[in-house]
Scaffold this active site. Structure first.
Site, PDB file in Angstrom:
ATOM      1  CG  HIS A 161      -1.667  -1.241   1.572  1.00 33.53           C
ATOM      2  ND1 HIS A 161      -2.974  -1.644   0.799  1.00 33.53           N
ATOM      3  CD2 HIS A 161      -1.431  -2.398   2.083  1.00 33.53           C
ATOM      4  CE1 HIS A 161      -3.336  -2.733   1.293  1.00 33.53           C
ATOM      5  NE2 HIS A 161      -2.291  -3.341   2.093  1.00 33.53           N
ATOM      6  CB  SER A 282      12.886  22.896 -15.182  1.00 37.26           C
ATOM      7  OG  SER A 282      12.004  24.114 -15.061  1.00 37.26           O
ATOM      8  CE  LYS A 288      10.780  20.450 -11.392  1.00 46.21           C
ATOM      9  NZ  LYS A 288       9.564  19.630 -10.954  1.00 46.21           N
ATOM     10  CD  GLU A 295       8.590  12.467 -15.371  1.00 45.27           C
ATOM     11  OE1 GLU A 295       7.381  13.312 -15.754  1.00 45.27           O
ATOM     12  OE2 GLU A 295       9.538  12.984 -15.014  1.00 45.27           O
TER      13      GLU A 295
END
Ligand code: ARG
Length: 463
Positions: A161, A282, A288, A295
């Protein structure tokens, strides 16, 4: 008096030219030209077979083979002019062959149809791609085994979980990914067997009146079986569907692994760092470093699942035998292959460039009361019924939350307020190392088991 027939390989019964838009709409040359090598290989074997059974003379076969070789050379040198008017890869190549060697080129199509020709081409092409994909898959698996071995002793929290559950070794986690991919490799092997069957000889749908030798053609093309029903052979694309289903599962596994990598490299987890060359920055936020590669792989899984649904739907309403619908099998199949190959390649390159942050992983395992089950097992070994042990540990954890202490950080006095069965030796099981080492059986997380599994994995990879 009949009008003049139109200028197409099938133009004989037509009086009016194809509508210009329809010509472009029905053409597949834009995408099926990638089958050229396999189309020519199929034609070579077919011509040789026709020679063997005496339908073509030895001289005719020699001219055809010579011509096909020239066509292949022109395509590979980028000199070939693909024509939309000639519809597809099959007619483009045949027309060029005839232009090069004259009328004998027109004999190549004897005893054959584009229906069995295209089915053969896709199978040959897919067979090669399955081999390339399997090799890339194994390269990724090898990288996972190396990482598992290097991190066999590294402790991290295991989750259920997405809540800290029990300590595990990072090596064990890498081996979970390895196992998923092992089943995927098996699915590709299995699918390849059904891909590797010869449709040629089925002709348009019913077979052919020439005395063909299908065993000869099968052998020449390396097919291990022959499609045994001509209607089925020209019509079904289940082998491609099966491949895309296997591809969807591979992508699903890569997507799950990607999701974990993305979580792990966040500042909140800080379990790993991805190599700079697999991330981007970024344009506005200078701090970043984004995990673009995992992804994108997670994202591409969606389109490949889409291709699976596309092919299943393409097939479901088709009556026997060939229908033009089947021309629509190629783009989803090709796109699946391209994206799957790309995803496997980049994943295999990315794994060795991962930096594992052992300390934050360890701290996370400590913070989450991950040895609670070990404390319960300790009590059970000393004769406490499991349900009572569960209750005692629950109270201990509650106390730990109040005091801001993990179980292993409490004194024996603190712990024994919940059960006088708890003694000094409890600390052997409350350590993270004690917890993982105790799960020392086939499939368990103990470092010793991880090392054994890595060895088994290497043997499997070599086999
Ligand atoms: N381009 C066609 C395809 O991909 C080749 C077969 C065409 N056959 C036909 N009877 N029109 O399916």
């Amino acid at each position: 008096m009949s009008n003049q027939s139109i200028d197409k390989p099938w133009g004989g019964r037509f009086n009016e030219p194809t509508d210009a838009f329809v010509e472009a709409f029905t053409a597949s040359i834009g995408f099926d030209k990638r089958l050229y090598k396999h189309d020519i290989a199929g034609s070579v074997a077919h011509a040789q077979m026709l020679g063997k059974v005496g339908v073509l003379s030895a001289d005719e076969v020699a001219q055809i083979l010579n011509g096909l070789e020239q066509v292949l050379g022109e395509i590979e040198r980028g000199e070939f002019e693909w024509s939309v008017a000639l519809e597809d890869v099959h007619m483009n190549i045949e027309a060029r062959l005839t232009a090069l060697i004259g009328d004998v080129g027109k004999k190549l199509h004897t005893g054959r149809s584009r229906n069995d020709q295209v089915a053969t081409d896709i199978r040959l092409y897919l067979r090669d791609e399955i081999d390339a994909i399997s090799a890339e898959l194994k390269r990724l698996q090898g990288a996972l085994l190396n990482l598992a071995e290097a991190e066999a002793d590294t402790i991290m929290p295991g989750f259920t979980h997405l809540q800290t559950a029990q300590p595990i070794t990072f090596g064990h986690h890498m081996l979970a990914w390895f196992e998923m991919l092992k089943r995927d490799a098996g699915r590709l092997v299995d699918c390849r067997k059904r891909v590797n069957s010869l449709p040629l000889g089925s002709a348009a749908l019913a077979g052919t009146t020439y005395p063909i030798d299908r065993e000869f053609t099968a052998k020449a093309l390396g097919f291990e079986a022959i499609c045994e029903n001509s209607l089925d052979a020209v019509s079904d694309r289940d082998f491609a569907i099966e491949f895309v289903a296997a591809a969807s599962l591979i992508m699903t596994h890569l997507s799950r692994a990607s999701e974990e990598l993305i979580l792990w490299c966040s500042a909140q987890f800080n379990f790993i760092e991805l190599g700079d060359s697999f991330c981007t920055g970024s344009s506005i936020m200078p701090q970043k470093k984004n995990p673009d590669v995992p992804e994108l792989i997670r994202g591409k899984t969606g389109r490949i699942n889409g291709h699976l649904v596309c092919l299943l739907t393409l097939m479901k309403g088709q009556p026997l035998a060939y229908n033009k619908d089947n021309q629509e099998d190629k783009e989803p199949l090709f796109d699946t292959i391209d994206n799957l190959r790309g995803s496997l390649k980049v994943f295999a390159d990315m794994i060795p460039a991962i930096k594992v942050n052992r300390e934050p992983m360890r701290e996370a395992a400590i913070r989450g009361f991950s040895t609670a089950t070990d404390l319960a097992d300790y009590l059970v070994r000393k004769g406490v019924p499991f349900r009572d042990a569960h209750e005692i540990v629950g109270k201990s954890v509650n106390y730990g939350i109040e005091q801001g202490k993990d179980l292993g950080e409490m004194t024996v006095e603190e712990l024994s307020q919940f059960s006088d069965t708890i003694q000094q030796d409890v600390f052997d099981v409350l350590t993270l190392e004690g917890s993982v080492s105790a799960r020392n059986h086939l499939g368990g997380t103990a470092p010793q088991q991880v090392r054994k599994a890595v060895l088994r994995g290497r043997t499997w990879l070599a086999g």
